[in-house]
Design a protein around this motif. Structure first.
Motif, PDB file in Angstrom:
ATOM      1  N   GLY A 145     166.777  66.136  24.050  1.00 32.90           N
ATOM      2  CA  GLY A 145     166.288  65.729  25.365  1.00 32.90           C
ATOM      3  C   GLY A 145     165.703  66.838  26.336  1.00 32.90           C
ATOM      4  O   GLY A 145     165.898  66.974  27.391  1.00 32.90           O
ATOM      5  N   LYS A 146     165.270  67.983  25.676  1.00 33.90           N
ATOM      6  CA  LYS A 146     164.714  69.218  26.411  1.00 33.90           C
ATOM      7  C   LYS A 146     163.207  69.134  26.157  1.00 33.90           C
ATOM      8  O   LYS A 146     162.655  69.770  25.529  1.00 33.90           O
ATOM      9  CB  LYS A 146     165.380  70.247  25.728  1.00 33.90           C
ATOM     10  N   LYS A 147     162.686  68.328  27.162  1.00 34.55           N
ATOM     11  CA  LYS A 147     161.166  68.269  27.062  1.00 34.55           C
ATOM     12  C   LYS A 147     160.517  69.144  27.856  1.00 34.55           C
ATOM     13  O   LYS A 147     159.475  69.893  27.041  1.00 34.55           O
ATOM     14  CB  LYS A 147     160.684  66.891  27.956  1.00 34.55           C
ATOM     15  N   LEU A 148     161.070  70.223  28.664  1.00 35.90           N
ATOM     16  CA  LEU A 148     160.526  71.313  29.191  1.00 35.90           C
ATOM     17  C   LEU A 148     160.557  72.430  28.146  1.00 35.90           C
ATOM     18  O   LEU A 148     159.478  73.174  28.029  1.00 35.90           O
ATOM     19  CB  LEU A 148     161.279  71.540  30.350  1.00 35.90           C
ATOM     20  N   GLU A 149     161.473  72.492  27.401  1.00 34.35           N
ATOM     21  CA  GLU A 149     161.447  73.622  26.396  1.00 34.35           C
ATOM     22  C   GLU A 149     160.558  73.430  25.220  1.00 34.35           C
ATOM     23  O   GLU A 149     159.979  74.079  24.820  1.00 34.35           O
ATOM     24  CB  GLU A 149     163.020  73.693  25.675  1.00 34.35           C
ATOM     25  N   ALA A 150     160.299  72.072  24.809  1.00 33.82           N
ATOM     26  CA  ALA A 150     159.405  71.718  23.934  1.00 33.82           C
ATOM     27  C   ALA A 150     157.942  72.022  24.423  1.00 33.82           C
ATOM     28  O   ALA A 150     157.281  72.367  23.861  1.00 33.82           O
ATOM     29  CB  ALA A 150     159.657  70.086  23.533  1.00 33.82           C
ATOM     30  N   ILE A 151     157.594  71.533  25.627  1.00 33.83           N
ATOM     31  CA  ILE A 151     156.365  71.999  26.221  1.00 33.83           C
ATOM     32  C   ILE A 151     156.160  73.338  26.128  1.00 33.83           C
ATOM     33  O   ILE A 151     155.049  73.993  25.972  1.00 33.83           O
ATOM     34  CB  ILE A 151     156.176  71.398  27.687  1.00 33.83           C
ATOM     35  N   ALA A 152     157.155  74.295  26.525  1.00 34.61           N
ATOM     36  CA  ALA A 152     156.848  75.548  26.703  1.00 34.61           C
ATOM     37  C   ALA A 152     156.862  76.052  25.129  1.00 34.61           C
ATOM     38  O   ALA A 152     155.891  77.160  25.002  1.00 34.61           O
ATOM     39  CB  ALA A 152     158.271  76.306  27.186  1.00 34.61           C
TER      40      ALA A 152
ATOM     41  N   LYS B 115     154.405  68.024  15.824  1.00 32.91           N
ATOM     42  CA  LYS B 115     155.405  66.757  15.607  1.00 32.91           C
ATOM     43  C   LYS B 115     156.944  67.346  15.635  1.00 32.91           C
ATOM     44  O   LYS B 115     157.562  66.609  16.321  1.00 32.91           O
ATOM     45  CB  LYS B 115     155.017  65.739  14.756  1.00 32.91           C
ATOM     46  N   GLN B 116     157.000  68.095  14.677  1.00 33.33           N
ATOM     47  CA  GLN B 116     158.527  68.247  14.321  1.00 33.33           C
ATOM     48  C   GLN B 116     158.985  69.120  15.605  1.00 33.33           C
ATOM     49  O   GLN B 116     160.175  68.822  15.986  1.00 33.33           O
ATOM     50  CB  GLN B 116     158.523  69.403  12.965  1.00 33.33           C
ATOM     51  N   ILE B 117     158.560  69.946  16.234  1.00 29.14           N
ATOM     52  CA  ILE B 117     158.970  70.822  17.418  1.00 29.14           C
ATOM     53  C   ILE B 117     159.336  69.678  18.552  1.00 29.14           C
ATOM     54  O   ILE B 117     160.304  69.516  19.291  1.00 29.14           O
ATOM     55  CB  ILE B 117     157.956  71.742  18.035  1.00 29.14           C
ATOM     56  N   TRP B 118     158.351  68.460  18.895  1.00 23.80           N
ATOM     57  CA  TRP B 118     158.399  67.696  19.712  1.00 23.80           C
ATOM     58  C   TRP B 118     159.644  66.675  19.304  1.00 23.80           C
ATOM     59  O   TRP B 118     160.470  66.161  20.236  1.00 23.80           O
ATOM     60  CB  TRP B 118     157.150  66.715  19.970  1.00 23.80           C
ATOM     61  N   THR B 119     159.605  66.237  18.210  1.00 24.85           N
ATOM     62  CA  THR B 119     160.803  65.428  17.767  1.00 24.85           C
ATOM     63  C   THR B 119     161.998  66.128  17.918  1.00 24.85           C
ATOM     64  O   THR B 119     163.024  65.740  18.484  1.00 24.85           O
ATOM     65  CB  THR B 119     160.798  65.061  16.144  1.00 24.85           C
ATOM     66  N   GLU B 120     162.067  67.539  17.550  1.00 19.87           N
ATOM     67  CA  GLU B 120     163.386  68.074  17.514  1.00 19.87           C
ATOM     68  C   GLU B 120     163.995  68.312  19.185  1.00 19.87           C
ATOM     69  O   GLU B 120     165.064  68.381  19.407  1.00 19.87           O
ATOM     70  CB  GLU B 120     163.340  69.453  16.898  1.00 19.87           C
ATOM     71  N   TYR B 121     162.969  68.746  19.792  1.00 17.83           N
ATOM     72  CA  TYR B 121     163.384  69.210  21.161  1.00 17.83           C
ATOM     73  C   TYR B 121     163.301  68.153  22.208  1.00 17.83           C
ATOM     74  O   TYR B 121     164.442  68.008  22.903  1.00 17.83           O
ATOM     75  CB  TYR B 121     162.464  70.648  21.603  1.00 17.83           C
ATOM     76  N   ALA B 122     162.321  67.704  22.315  1.00 19.62           N
ATOM     77  CA  ALA B 122     162.025  66.440  23.265  1.00 19.62           C
ATOM     78  C   ALA B 122     162.810  65.204  22.914  1.00 19.62           C
ATOM     79  O   ALA B 122     163.551  64.684  24.038  1.00 19.62           O
ATOM     80  CB  ALA B 122     160.675  66.142  23.447  1.00 19.62           C
ATOM     81  N   GLN B 123     162.806  64.760  21.722  1.00 26.33           N
ATOM     82  CA  GLN B 123     163.619  63.508  21.342  1.00 26.33           C
ATOM     83  C   GLN B 123     165.016  63.757  21.348  1.00 26.33           C
ATOM     84  O   GLN B 123     165.831  62.808  21.543  1.00 26.33           O
ATOM     85  CB  GLN B 123     162.547  62.702  20.264  1.00 26.33           C
ATOM     86  N   ASN B 124     165.092  64.683  20.053  1.00 27.41           N
ATOM     87  CA  ASN B 124     166.648  64.614  19.736  1.00 27.41           C
ATOM     88  C   ASN B 124     167.625  65.355  20.700  1.00 27.41           C
ATOM     89  O   ASN B 124     168.745  64.844  21.180  1.00 27.41           O
ATOM     90  CB  ASN B 124     166.712  65.579  18.400  1.00 27.41           C
TER      91      ASN B 124
END
Length: 116
Positions: free
Chosen positions: A103-110, A92-101
């Motif tokens: 805006g790097k969803k691809l990096e979050a998925i990787a 959850k923290q990775i998704w919140t930090e990278y994807a939401q804050n």
């Protein structure tokens, strides 16, 4: 039938591994093949052998067992749930930090794909 086919595949894989060992050994011992290429082939074989055992997964499992396993070093239901909650919070923290804050969803998925 299942065990027969799996046994056959295991035997073929073992023979292929034996052939690779013999070829690499011959190249390292024979003066015609000496040089950096032979050593690179030996290291490539070593890398593929090490890759058959997921070392990082083993280390992560051992670390989690140390942290959450308790004094008996075996998971009980509540200890397993604590480990799962920890992994869920990290995810959850990775998704919140990278994807939401950021805006790097691809990096979050990787990053999540390599987290295991």
């Amino acid at each position: 039938w299942f065990f027969l086919t799996r046994g056959f595949c295991a035997a073929v894989a073992l023979m292929a591994f034996g052939v690779k060992l013999v070829v690499i050994g011959a190249k390292l011992c024979h003066s015609q093949y000496s040089g950096p290429l032979s050593w690179l082939e030996a290291f490539a074989l070593l890398n593929s052998c090490i890759g058959t055992v997921l070392i990082e997964q083993q280390l992560q499992d051992r670390l989690f067992l140390f942290l959450f396993g308790g004094s008996d070093a075996e998971y009980q239901d509540n200890e397993r749930s604590l480990r799962n909650v920890y992994q869920a919070r990290i995810t959850k923290q990775i998704w919140t930090e990278y994807a939401q804050n950021r805006g790097k969803k691809l990096e979050a998925i990787a990053l999540l794909a390599t987290l295991d």
